[in-house]
Design an enzyme around this catalytic site. Structure first.
Site, PDB file in Angstrom:
ATOM      1  N   ASP A 154       0.911  -1.317  -0.052  1.00  0.00           N
ATOM      2  CA  ASP A 154      -0.105  -0.118   0.059  1.00  0.00           C
ATOM      3  C   ASP A 154       0.999   1.229   0.072  1.00  0.00           C
ATOM      4  O   ASP A 154       0.619   2.278  -0.596  1.00  0.00           O
ATOM      5  CB  ASP A 154      -0.841   0.014   1.177  1.00  0.00           C
TER       6      ASP A 154
ATOM      7  N   ARG B 262      -0.627   5.842  -7.031  1.00  0.00           N
ATOM      8  CA  ARG B 262      -2.070   6.383  -7.373  1.00  0.00           C
ATOM      9  C   ARG B 262      -2.351   7.815  -7.063  1.00  0.00           C
ATOM     10  O   ARG B 262      -2.999   8.570  -8.019  1.00  0.00           O
ATOM     11  CB  ARG B 262      -3.118   5.644  -6.445  1.00  0.00           C
TER      12      ARG B 262
ATOM     13  N   SER C 105      -6.518  -0.576  -0.290  1.00  0.00           N
ATOM     14  CA  SER C 105      -5.544   0.259   0.481  1.00  0.00           C
ATOM     15  C   SER C 105      -6.141   0.185   1.986  1.00  0.00           C
ATOM     16  O   SER C 105      -5.140  -0.086   2.773  1.00  0.00           O
ATOM     17  CB  SER C 105      -5.643   1.395  -0.392  1.00  0.00           C
TER      18      SER C 105
HETATM   19  N1  URA Z   1      -7.703   5.953   2.361  1.00  0.00           N
HETATM   20  C1  URA Z   1      -6.783   5.037   2.166  1.00  0.00           C
HETATM   21  O1  URA Z   1      -6.165   4.684   3.154  1.00  0.00           O
HETATM   22  N2  URA Z   1      -6.537   4.527   0.944  1.00  0.00           N
HETATM   23  C2  URA Z   1      -7.515   5.030   0.009  1.00  0.00           C
HETATM   24  O2  URA Z   1      -7.284   4.673  -1.198  1.00  0.00           O
HETATM   25  C3  URA Z   1      -8.435   5.824   0.259  1.00  0.00           C
HETATM   26  C4  URA Z   1      -8.545   6.617   1.419  1.00  0.00           C
END
Ligand code: URA
Length: 430
Positions: free
Chosen positions: A161, A168, A183
């Site tokens: 992540d 992203r 995520s």
């Molecule tokens: N919060 C997160 O941790 N990830 C996302 O993709 C969007 C909000």
């Protein structure tokens, strides 16, 4: 595995096998698959989405990329709160210490600013010395000793992540239900929690613009929580206007401290108490929603929640003394007032543009390597439904880089509409 073949498969809207996703993601985390191939894959997922089984595989593989905490030895209810992303959303900074002062253990892995939305970590790091890059054993110790730690994804915890989130952010691939599920849930499952409350945002400043999309996301998040034996509650809240009086970096920390002192803005505190109530009920520390809200108010008014916040700040190497006299800290050098061009009632706010204006001010990143201006932010004098006169101050934006102020204030000038109709804003969306 030929990475380009898997990208084409997703591009052609076919379902990726778990083994294919695993090879692709682990290759990316190890560095054998470069950012440009992952960016293409993210875009293919953005356009074609994923089947529920694929989403489950994505979550599981992102989770496996790092370690998973285990707090089963604690005699406390281990829980967390996460939001799907908003503007002015400082609820985690108030609610985490508040719930820890109620006796819950809160191992919170947060995010940085993402797109137009603010990030808890970027805000916390405006506290002098505050460390969020914390290893597993320290994370464990902090949750055990203090009852709360607020940290970032690391090489050990959710590395997939960490890399994908940053990518992203700069490739236009945020607003995707499978990617948001991967995520959020990989971080939350890695925390080793028993309970979770999710603040799923909807409206023009949310990643999910409509209630239907938000409900689809909420249902997917809740389904994943259930399949990992995490009791998961979902609350839908509006992002049709920013939350609180301030949005930005250090100004949101100051506003969180106000909240912990019992002087927080009404909308922020309503959401804080609503989310907190869900976890206190899960933990069996309250028998009704009303009792859970009263308990939280008592912890704020007794000073217990603020004391827990200061303890957390100190434990993560932050300087708690900054809150004794913070008038000089991160003071913005420049400011601009946005005034009402006519009299009437504020009909709408464009929270997306407001979030982008914060990025423009220096409060977010346009590319991954950008440094953040901790003094950047916006103060909202009026919001939806307020009756105003021509010339009244609607907003004030501020930062420490004058060249960025002009562009941001131009954006803010177009971020609200004034009309004649009496309008109301629904904060908690039913
Ligand atoms: N919060 C997160 O941790 N990830 C996302 O993709 C969007 C909000």
């Amino acid at each position: 595995m030929i990475p380009a073949e898997l990208i084409k498969k997703k591009r052609n809207n076919q379902v990726l096998e778990e083994s294919e996703l695993r090879e692709f993601l682990t290759g990316y985390v190890k560095g054998t698959i470069p950012d440009y191939q992952m960016a293409a894959m993210l875009m293919a997922i953005y356009f074609n989405s994923m089947e529920p089984d694929e989403i489950d595989s994505l979550v599981a593989i992102m989770l496996e990329s790092g370690d998973r905490m285990n707090f089963s030895h604690l005699d406390r209810y281990v829980a967390d709160k996460h939001s799907t992303g908003g503007v002015g959303d400082k609820v985690s900074i108030i609610l985490g210490p508040l719930l820890a002062s109620a006796g819950l253990a809160i191992p919170m892995i947060s995010g940085r600013s993402l797109g137009h939305t603010g990030g808890t970590l970027d805000k916390l790091e405006t506290i002098p010395g505050f460390r969020t890059n914390i290893d597993l054993s320290e994370f464990n110790r902090l949750v055990h000793d203090v009852g709360i730690a607020m940290i970032s994804q690391t090489d050990e915890i959710c590395p997939a992540d960490r890399k994908m989130y940053a990518l992203r952010d700069v490739t236009g691939t945020i607003e995707s239900i499978p990617l948001i599920c991967g995520s959020i849930m990989s971080k939350k499952i890695a925390e080793g929690i028993q309970g979770l409350v999710l603040d799923v945002k909807t409206g023009n400043g949310a990643f999910m613009k409509t209630k239907e999309r938000a409900q689809k996301l909420g249902a997917a998040l809740q389904r994943i929580g259930k399949s990992f034996q995490i009791t998961t509650d979902v609350v839908y809240t509006s992002m049709d206007q920013p939350l609180g009086r301030y949005a930005g970096l250090w100004c949101e920390i100051q506003e969180s401290v106000d909240g912990l002192h019992g002087k927080g803005p009404e909308d922020t505190m309503i959401i804080t108490y609503e989310l907190g109530a869900r976890l206190l009920l899960q933990a069996n520390l309250a028998q009704s929603r009303e009792a859970a809200i009263t308990l939280q108010k008592d912890l704020i008014h007794s000073g217990a929640a603020y004391d827990k916040f200061l303890e957390m700040v100190g434990a993560q190497s932050g300087d708690p003394e900054v809150f004794d006299n913070n008038s000089e800290h991160h003071g913005a050098h420049f400011e601009q007032i946005i005034a009402a061009p006519l009299s009437g009632i504020i009909q709408k706010m464009d929270t997306y543009i407001i979030g982008l204006a914060i990025v423009e001010l220096g409060g977010g990143r346009k590319k991954a390597s950008d440094l953040i201006d901790p003094s950047a932010g916006i103060e909202f004098y009026h919001k939806i439904g307020a009756e105003i006169s021509k010339g009244d101050t609607i907003m004030r934006c501020f930062n420490s880089n004058e060249s960025k102020l002009e562009g941001a204030s131009r954006m803010l000038t177009s971020s609200f509409e004034i009309g004649d109709e009496v309008v109301e804003h629904e904060l908690i969306v039913q």
